[in-house]
Scaffold this active site. Structure first.
Site, short mmCIF file in Angstrom:
data_model
loop_
_atom_site.label_atom_id
_atom_site.label_comp_id
_atom_site.label_asym_id
_atom_site.label_seq_id
_atom_site.Cartn_x
_atom_site.Cartn_y
_atom_site.Cartn_z
CG ASP A 80 2.85 0.01 3.60
OD1 ASP A 80 3.30 0.50 2.92
OD2 ASP A 80 1.66 0.13 4.29
CE1 TYR A 102 -1.31 3.90 8.27
CE2 TYR A 102 0.38 2.48 8.17
CZ TYR A 102 -0.78 2.91 7.44
OH TYR A 102 -1.00 2.99 6.18
CD GLN A 113 0.48 1.50 0.52
OE1 GLN A 113 -0.15 1.51 1.61
NE2 GLN A 113 1.73 1.52 0.65
NE ARG A 143 -11.55 -2.97 12.24
CZ ARG A 143 -10.96 -4.08 12.53
NH1 ARG A 143 -10.69 -5.02 11.75
NH2 ARG A 143 -10.74 -4.28 13.89
N GLY A 159 -2.68 -6.63 6.77
CA GLY A 159 -2.50 -6.27 8.02
C GLY A 159 -2.61 -7.22 8.97
#
Ligand code: NAP
Length: 326
Positions: free
Chosen positions: A55, A60, A176, A230, A283
């Site tokens: 994916d 990205y 998704q 994050r 990931g």
């Protein structure tokens, strides 16, 4: 590795899919520094060990993730199902801008084909339903590309059941959404809808973007690069951070030890229980993570283990004053 059929398509996806957001490298919503050689080795090793789908998305690293994926699958395109997305472009300030016009989607398809080094994309997804008044227009462009042979199947990401209804669920092959033991909202709404309409579910962030891997400590979070998105996320700040680390240490780690694996694999296996979803998109950033993560595809949790996790999740939610399913 077990494979599951994706909705009404003839694609059979390995239950662990390869997530490639982090390998897009540093950008405004990136994951900090990333080495392309590590990324390519991680992708190739995952394929060697039974992962049969990737994916990615143009956003990205603004094309970089797709280019790295293209390099990694060169010469073995027939072994891999390739999924990418549309609708998020680069804005002048380096952030993202949502666009779903017909012309924009058509341009994005051509650019993705070029970067991925392929003449057909197996699964093409609208990344976000934004701008919402353009979702039908984008979907028409995707259906046209299916007719033209540039795309095999169309899917959506981050859509609600109402938004899928607007496109007509019969043509949607996959949804998704985010799904992990700390983000369970789809269980009440999207899962029943997708079952009813035979839409496959490919779940993203099954380890809550690394939080449930067992490698997160207060020290590591304090030292994280500020370019890692994050650091701005609620689950990586107090009081959630401590509650999440305790969930991993007190519940997931002992179960992982019984299976001679890591907490992250327990978290991924949890999302795959009872065939709620077709595949978990995990990931990876390097070969060690890739090797560890493929093990999740072969891990089965017992009812007793699932029950233990449920009890801990309830206690964590109560301590934070949150509902269990949100
Ligand atoms: N459609 C959407 O809107 C959307 C949104 C988010 C994600 N996605 C897709 O879903 C994929 C997966 O989601 P995700 O990347 O957010 O989260 P994830 O799979 O829950 O976590 C992946 C991260 O965990 C760490 N990790 C992975 N394996 C590990 C291991 N064995 N041991 C220790 N740490 C490990 C790595 O980061 P560190 O090493 O830096 O900790 C890795 O980048 C994405 O790559 C992307 O393809 C889609």
């Amino acid at each position: 590795m077990e494979k599951r059929k994706l909705g009404s398509s003839d694609l059979h996806l390995s239950v662990v899919g390869l997530g490639t957001w982090a390998i897009g490298g540093p950008w405004k919503r990136g994951w900090g520094t990333q080495d392309d050689g590590d990324s390519i080795r991680a992708i190739q090793l995952s394929i060697d060990h039974g992962v049969n789908w990737i994916d990615t998305a143009p956003v990205y690293g603004f094309g970089h993730s797709e280019e790295v994926c293209g390099k990694a699958i060169q010469g073995r395109r027939d072994q891999v199902i390739v999924a990418t997305k549309c609708g998020l472009l680069r804005a002048d300030d380096g952030d993202t801008i949502n666009r779903l016009s017909k012309e924009s989607v058509q341009r994005e398809i051509e650019a993705s084909l070029r970067r991925l080094g392929t003449d057909v994309i197996d699964l093409y997804q609208i990344h976000w339903p934004n701008p919402e008044n353009r979702i039908e227009e984008a979907w028409e462009a995707i259906q046209q590309a299916v007719e033209d042979g540039k795309i095999r199947y169309g899917g959506v990401s981050n859509f609600s059941p109402e938004q899928m209804d607007r496109l007509g669920p019969a043509d949607i092959v996959s949804l998704q959404p985010p799904y992990s033991m700390l983000r369970r909202r789809i269980e009440e709404t999207h899962v029943p809808y997708c079952r009813q309409h035979n839409i496959g579910i490919v779940a993203y962030s099954p380890m809550l973007s690394g939080m449930l891997t067992g490698r997160v400590t207060h020290e590591r979070v304090a030292a994280m690069e500020s370019s890692d998105w994050r650091t701005k996320s609620r689950e990586w700040q107090e009081p959630h951070l401590s509650a999440n680390i305790a969930l991993v240490d007190d519940t997931l780690r002992p179960i992982a030890e019984e299976h001679k694996c890591e907490p992250g694999q327990v978290a991924v296996a949890w999302t795959l229980r009872r065939e709620l979803i077709t595949s978990a998109i995990v990931g990876v950033r390097n070969k060690d993570q890739a090797l560890a993560n493929v093990r999740a595809g072969n891990l089965r949790l017992s009812d007793e283990e699932l029950n233990r996790i449920e009890v801990s999740l309830k206690a964590r939610a109560d301590s934070l004053g949150e509902p269990l399913i949100r």
